[in-house]
Design an enzyme around this catalytic site. Sequence first.
Site, short mmCIF file in Angstrom:
data_model
loop_
_atom_site.label_atom_id
_atom_site.label_comp_id
_atom_site.label_asym_id
_atom_site.label_seq_id
_atom_site.Cartn_x
_atom_site.Cartn_y
_atom_site.Cartn_z
N GLY A 44 0.85 -1.19 0.00
CA GLY A 44 0.00 0.00 0.00
C GLY A 44 0.87 1.23 0.00
CD GLN A 49 3.25 5.93 2.98
OE1 GLN A 49 2.31 5.35 2.42
NE2 GLN A 49 4.16 5.26 3.67
CB CYS A 92 5.03 2.56 8.19
SG CYS A 92 4.49 4.06 7.34
CG LEU A 93 6.51 1.32 2.22
CD1 LEU A 93 5.94 1.52 0.83
CD2 LEU A 93 7.61 0.28 2.23
CG HIS A 134 -0.84 1.33 7.37
ND1 HIS A 134 0.04 0.96 8.36
CD2 HIS A 134 -0.13 2.16 6.57
CE1 HIS A 134 1.22 1.56 8.17
NE2 HIS A 134 1.14 2.28 7.09
CD GLU A 135 -1.39 2.52 2.68
OE1 GLU A 135 -0.64 1.55 2.88
OE2 GLU A 135 -0.97 3.70 2.68
CG HIS A 138 0.02 6.86 5.68
ND1 HIS A 138 1.08 7.42 6.35
CD2 HIS A 138 0.34 5.56 5.49
CE1 HIS A 138 2.01 6.49 6.56
NE2 HIS A 138 1.58 5.35 6.05
O1 LIG Z 1 3.67 2.47 4.63
C1 LIG Z 1 2.66 2.11 4.01
O2 LIG Z 1 1.61 2.72 3.99
C2 LIG Z 1 2.74 0.83 3.22
C3 LIG Z 1 2.71 -0.37 4.10
C4 LIG Z 1 1.24 -0.75 4.20
C5 LIG Z 1 0.92 -1.79 5.20
C6 LIG Z 1 1.41 -1.72 6.50
C7 LIG Z 1 1.06 -2.69 7.41
C8 LIG Z 1 0.24 -3.74 7.06
C9 LIG Z 1 -0.25 -3.80 5.77
C10 LIG Z 1 0.08 -2.82 4.86
C11 LIG Z 1 3.68 -1.31 3.40
O3 LIG Z 1 3.01 -2.18 2.58
S1 LIG Z 1 4.78 -2.08 4.54
C12 LIG Z 1 5.35 -3.46 3.73
C13 LIG Z 1 4.44 -4.65 3.86
C14 LIG Z 1 4.51 -5.60 2.89
C15 LIG Z 1 3.71 -6.75 2.99
C16 LIG Z 1 2.84 -6.91 4.07
C17 LIG Z 1 2.77 -5.94 5.03
C18 LIG Z 1 3.58 -4.79 4.95
ZN LIG Z 2 2.55 3.50 6.26
#
Ligand SMILES: O=C(O)C[C@@H](Cc1ccccc1)[C@H](O)SCc1ccccc1
Ligand SMILES: [Zn+2]
Length: 170
Positions: A44, A49, A92-93, A134-135, A138
Amino acid sequence: IRPLVILPDPKLRVISEPIKEITDDVRRLADDMLETMYDAPGVGLAAIQIGVPLRMVTMDVSKSEEERQPMVLINPEITWASEEKRVYEEGCLSIPEYYEEVERPDRVRFRYMNLQGETLEQEADGLLATCVQHEIDHLNGVLFIDYLSKLKRDRVITKFKKAARREAGA
Ligand SMILES: O=C(O)C[C@@H](Cc1ccccc1)[C@H](O)SCc1ccccc1
Ligand SMILES: [Zn+2]
């Protein structure tokens, strides 16, 4: 691919603006977000971001590389959330290499506009439910560390502030 905004950048606390019209710039933003998200990699990404304070989210929780299922959500909102909760180890990225357990509603219903201008509503559970919550957080300047204890949150913010100072060569 656009550079990611990293904690403690105050941009991450901005409340993003709704998108009023789907223009070529909006379509280009969606492409940039998807490219950046796949490259990270992540499942996501919210526009803030990559530094753009607009209410757009991209997601792709498909398992395999071959079957990519990119989703672009414009002005998304949660319309219903289950009482049942689920704990997921989130990352979180914008807060690299930090993972903590977060409890969220297990299932949600969310409404959004797609790039074709259609308003859709769908239900999600599992990773997609966690990701869309989560998104959308943000877009409201909320980070998953806000659900942790103050002690844990302060520790991670201090850690990233130190890293930011080192980068600045302070
Ligand atoms: O920073 C973001 O918003 C992207 C995250 C979203 C996310 C966080 C936690 C749980 C689900 C989604 C990135 O996708 S973090 C990398 C990731 C990859 C696979 C599974 C979970 C998180
Ligand atoms: Zn995030």
